[in-house]
Each structure stands twice: as C-alpha cells, then as structure tokens.
Design a protein around this motif. Structure first.
Motif, short mmCIF file in Angstrom:
data_model
loop_
_atom_site.label_atom_id
_atom_site.label_comp_id
_atom_site.label_asym_id
_atom_site.label_seq_id
_atom_site.Cartn_x
_atom_site.Cartn_y
_atom_site.Cartn_z
N UNK A 66 0.83 -1.21 0.00
CA UNK A 66 0.00 0.00 0.00
C UNK A 66 0.86 1.25 0.00
N UNK A 67 1.90 1.21 0.80
CA UNK A 67 2.78 2.39 0.90
C UNK A 67 3.35 2.75 -0.47
N UNK A 68 3.80 1.74 -1.19
CA UNK A 68 4.44 1.99 -2.48
C UNK A 68 3.44 2.35 -3.56
N UNK B 209 -4.82 3.08 3.55
CA UNK B 209 -4.99 1.62 3.58
C UNK B 209 -3.85 0.96 4.35
N UNK B 210 -2.66 1.50 4.14
CA UNK B 210 -1.51 0.95 4.87
C UNK B 210 -1.72 1.10 6.37
N UNK B 211 -2.16 2.26 6.75
CA UNK B 211 -2.41 2.52 8.16
C UNK B 211 -3.49 1.59 8.70
N UNK B 212 -4.53 1.39 7.89
CA UNK B 212 -5.62 0.50 8.31
C UNK B 212 -5.09 -0.91 8.54
N UNK B 213 -4.22 -1.37 7.64
CA UNK B 213 -3.65 -2.71 7.80
C UNK B 213 -2.77 -2.77 9.04
N UNK B 214 -2.03 -1.73 9.25
CA UNK B 214 -1.17 -1.66 10.43
C UNK B 214 -2.01 -1.76 11.72
N UNK C 131 7.55 -1.16 11.64
CA UNK C 131 7.51 0.27 11.95
C UNK C 131 8.28 1.08 10.89
N UNK C 132 9.41 0.56 10.49
CA UNK C 132 10.20 1.30 9.50
C UNK C 132 9.47 1.44 8.17
N UNK C 133 8.67 0.44 7.84
CA UNK C 133 7.89 0.52 6.62
C UNK C 133 6.92 1.70 6.69
N UNK C 134 6.28 1.84 7.84
CA UNK C 134 5.36 2.96 8.04
C UNK C 134 6.10 4.29 8.05
N UNK C 135 7.20 4.28 8.75
CA UNK C 135 8.02 5.48 8.86
C UNK C 135 8.46 5.99 7.49
N UNK D 126 8.34 9.43 2.63
CA UNK D 126 8.27 9.57 1.17
C UNK D 126 7.11 10.46 0.77
N UNK D 127 6.05 10.41 1.57
CA UNK D 127 4.87 11.20 1.26
C UNK D 127 5.04 12.63 1.76
N UNK D 128 6.17 12.90 2.38
CA UNK D 128 6.42 14.24 2.90
C UNK D 128 5.60 14.55 4.14
N UNK D 129 5.08 13.51 4.78
CA UNK D 129 4.27 13.72 5.99
C UNK D 129 5.18 13.58 7.22
N UNK D 130 5.92 14.62 7.44
CA UNK D 130 7.00 14.60 8.42
C UNK D 130 6.50 14.38 9.85
N UNK D 131 5.42 15.06 10.18
CA UNK D 131 4.87 14.91 11.53
C UNK D 131 4.55 13.46 11.83
N UNK D 132 3.89 12.83 10.87
CA UNK D 132 3.46 11.45 11.08
C UNK D 132 4.65 10.50 11.14
N UNK D 133 5.65 10.78 10.33
CA UNK D 133 6.85 9.95 10.36
C UNK D 133 7.48 10.03 11.75
#
Length: 425
Positions: free
Chosen positions: A186-188, A194-199, A219-223, A228-235
């Motif tokens: 999902x991430x890629x 969806x990735x978050x939902x699976x997590x 965790x690193x996959x999510x990070x 990559x999505x530029x969502x720094x806060x969430x990372x």
RNA sequence: AAGAAUUCGUCGACUGAA
C-alpha cells in the motif's frame, strides 16, 4: 570441515563474503573444504550479497571438481539468482535439478517464487505457487508470504488481500511479515490510509495473541511511507511509537528519516539526525551517506555535499554506483557537467562500472544544456559498453530534441524506442 | 543419526506540465 561450512555461513550472513571466501579457500588447502557443505554455504554467501555471477561460477567449479550438487546446493543457487534479479536462470536451474534426479522441496518452490516476485513477475510467481500444490507439496507460511509480497510488489493489492483471507481459512496464520508486505505494498502504491488501516488491524490481532508485536521492520515501513509522502509529523510520530515500543530508532529508521529531511529540502535537519545516530552508537552505511549527501546536493549545497563525500571516503567506506550516480546527477542538473564527468572518471578508476542510471543522468544533463548531439553520442557509448537503454534513456533523448524544437528527430527517436523494445508512455 | 550448508517483509540514484 563442519566448522568451516558454519563459519562460511555465518560470515555470509554478516555480509562479509570476502572473509567467507578466505575461510573456504583455507579449508580447501587443508583438504577439508571441497565438500558439498562448504560449496553450498559459499554459494549462499555470494547470493546474499547479490553476487549471483560468482555463485554460478562456484557452482560450475564444484561440478568441475567432481563434487555433486545436492538439493540444498540447488536451493542456495536458485535463491542467489533470485536475489540477483535473474528469475530465468533460477527457472532453468529448477529444470536442471529435476533432470539430475533431484526432487524440488518447499524451499525450492519458495525460492523460485521469490525470484519472480522480486522481478515484478507476479503472474509467474502465482503459477509456481500452484505448481507447488500440484506437486503434492503443501504451501507453508513462507509460500504465502512470498506470493503476497509478489502481489504487493506488482501493485496487485486486491490479490494480496484475497490471499491473506485464503491463508487464514487454510489454517496458516499470518505473521508480522505477512502484514508488513501488505503495508509496504500500500505504501508503495501511495495508499497511505490503507496501509495505516492494515497496520492497525495487525496490532488489533496481535493484541489478542500475546508475545507477538509489530517489529522494527514493520515500523520502519510505516516510517518510510510517511517520509516519502512528505508527511513529516506522522513519520516522527511513528518514530516515537517505535521508541515507546522499546524498539528504538535503528539504522534503517535513521536512514529513512535522513532521506525524508533531505528530500524535504531540510538538509541541516538531516545532518542533525546523522550526528544523533552516531551518538547513539549506529554506524552510518552507504545508504545513510547517500541520503545525507543527496539532501545537500539537491538543495544546491554542492560544496557541503562534496565535503561529506570526502568524509565518507576518509571513513574507509567504498562508494558504489548509486552514490556516484547520485552525485553525477545532481551536478548535471545544476549545469556542472565538467564535475559530473570528473566523477564518472573517478568511479571508473575505482573499478565501479557505470550502469544505465548513471548514463541516463549524463544524457539528461546534456539534454538540459541543449547539447542533443552529445546526448545521442552518450547513448551510443552506453550501448557500446553493453548496456541497454531503457525507457528513461529514450525519454531523456526525446525530451532533448523536443526542447530544441526538433520534433522530427524526437519522433524518430520514439520509433527507435519501440524498435528496441521499450514502450513509450 | 548429525555441532555442518538453502526460502518470506523495511532505508539511498535517472525522464515526464507529473
């Protein structure tokens, strides 16, 4: 004898092929090395470090010496081809072994499936999965995980989800690896929600089975996804979660964070993380340095970037194709073609052959400067080196003609692209 | 019956009105 094969295997796992080979050679001199165990271990060590050619050479060598490869040797070699991105060779070994009267086992099938999966050939992977069933072997957790990952790498997330259901109803319990593959899929594909939902789903399920938790790979996959999505806060939030889970920020996490900051145009932040990781006792690897150097270079801080590159070399690490290509690319993008050519010379002098990407960066640089002719010569040069231009190569050249208003030649190039087996998009 | 060898997920590079 036994000790040698174990040592070779351990060194291979640590990524130290050189040492593995030394142990192999010494054991052989002492007359206790040239057996199937040692050969198989060495083949596996080569495979692990992506040196599939050498693995194949060792295989020939063992046969020439009259040492008969067994099932495990073939499995190790098929896996080496898998990791080296040569699924077709893996497949022919799969046939060869049967010719020599060896029955493939689960590991053989799983490795072959993985070879296709890694190469993006999910249909082939799926057919191996079925063939495995037809051969009377029962697909295990590895088989399901491998095929799910193949689906994910091929962007077939619906198929992956379906197989997740199938495995559960077949009594094979998904594990962290299963979920991580799907999350990464999902991430890629840019489907972060969806990735978050699976997590979350995974964590729910794991809450009920004590002793199992998401691990650092997960965790690193999510990070990295958020990075990559530029969502720094969430990372950053993922990083905190990792720490509260007692996993800490590991080398891969730092690499992903450094890359994120570099790409976000915040190379100073990247450098801060770089210092921080070392204070925490992590040793930066080539990926760390490339992310760091790339961050500075892309923001136009070439001097800084090159300063870090010098530091990198002084630290005794070996630059690789990716690092050189990165440097060549950013110099080219900023019109510093002489510097780019200098780096090309340097890499060749260091025994690192440029690849398609390296050449594409050069071609692109010439194109941007309006030097179409040089772009074309460079493409010819890469062919003479035995490299095959890919879609990116052609796009660069076509674009270069376009920029010069030479539409005719741009079209001709698009034709050649088709002739040479690349599809324009 | 043996202290030996083999399989799954995460991080860095290239093109595009993206």
């Amino acid at each position: 004898g036994k000790l040698a094969s174990t040592a070779i295997s351990v060194l291979g796992r640590l990524g130290n092929v050189k040492a593995a080979k030394r142990v192999f050679d010494r054991a052989r001199l002492n007359g206790m090395g040239g057996n199937v165990f040692a050969f198989s271990a060495l083949i596996s060590a080569y495979g692990r470090s992506g040196r599939c050619k050498e693995a194949l050479e060792m295989f020939e060598c063992m046969k020439a010496e009259g040492c008969k490869p067994n099932l495990i040797t073939y499995n190790a070699l098929i896996d080496a081809c898998s990791k080296g991105g040569m699924p077709d060779i893996a497949r022919s070994l799969f046939s060869d072994m049967q010719q020599s009267g060896l029955e493939p086992d689960k590991i053989t099938f799983n490795s072959l499936m993985g070879a296709y999966g890694r190469a993006g050939q999910w249909q082939e992977a799926e057919s191996v999965f079925h063939l495995m069933g037809l051969s009377g072997l029962c697909q295990d957790l590895h088989s399901y995980n491998t095929l799910i990952d193949a689906f994910c790498k091929g962007g077939q997330l619906a198929l992956a989800e379906r197989l997740l259901d199938t495995m559960t109803s077949s009594g094979v319990q998904p594990n962290v690896i299963t979920y991580s593959s799907i999350i990464d899929g999902y991430a890629k594909s840019g489907k972060e929600e969806e990735a978050l939902a699976t997590f979350s789903k995974m964590r729910e399920i794991m809450k009920r089975s004590p002793g199992i938790h998401p691990d650092s790979v997960c965790f690193n996959t999510m990070l990295d996804m958020y990075g990559k999505a530029g969502r720094i806060e969430e990372a950053m939030a993922v990083r905190s979660e990792m720490e509260s889970a007692g996993l800490g920020t590991d080398l891969v996490s730092f690499n992903a964070l450094i890359d994120m900051m570099g790409k976000a145009g915040r190379p100073r932040e990247a450098a801060r993380l770089f210092e921080q990781m070392q204070r925490q006792g992590h040793h930066p690897n080539v990926l760390t340095w490339s992310a760091l150097i790339g961050g500075f270079a892309r923001s136009g801080f070439h001097t800084e970037a090159m300063k870090y590159f010098q530091e990198f070399k002084q630290a005794g690490l070996q630059p690789d194709v990716v690092l050189y290509s990165l440097l060549i690319d950013v110099h080219g993008k900023h019109g510093l073609v002489q510097e780019a050519m200098g780096l090309l010379k340097e890499m060749v002098a260091n025994g690192i052959p440029p690849n398609v990407v390296t050449y594409n960066s050069l071609i692109d640089a010439y194109g941007r400067m309006g030097q179409v002719e040089r772009a074309v010569t460079t493409m010819d040069e890469m062919k003479s080196k035995g490299l095959t231009p890919n879609a990116v190569t052609f796009n660069c050249v076509i674009d270069a003609f376009g920029k010069e208003g030479r539409a005719e030649e741009a079209l001709q190039m698009a034709h050649r692209m088709r002739e040479e087996g690349q599809s324009p998009d």
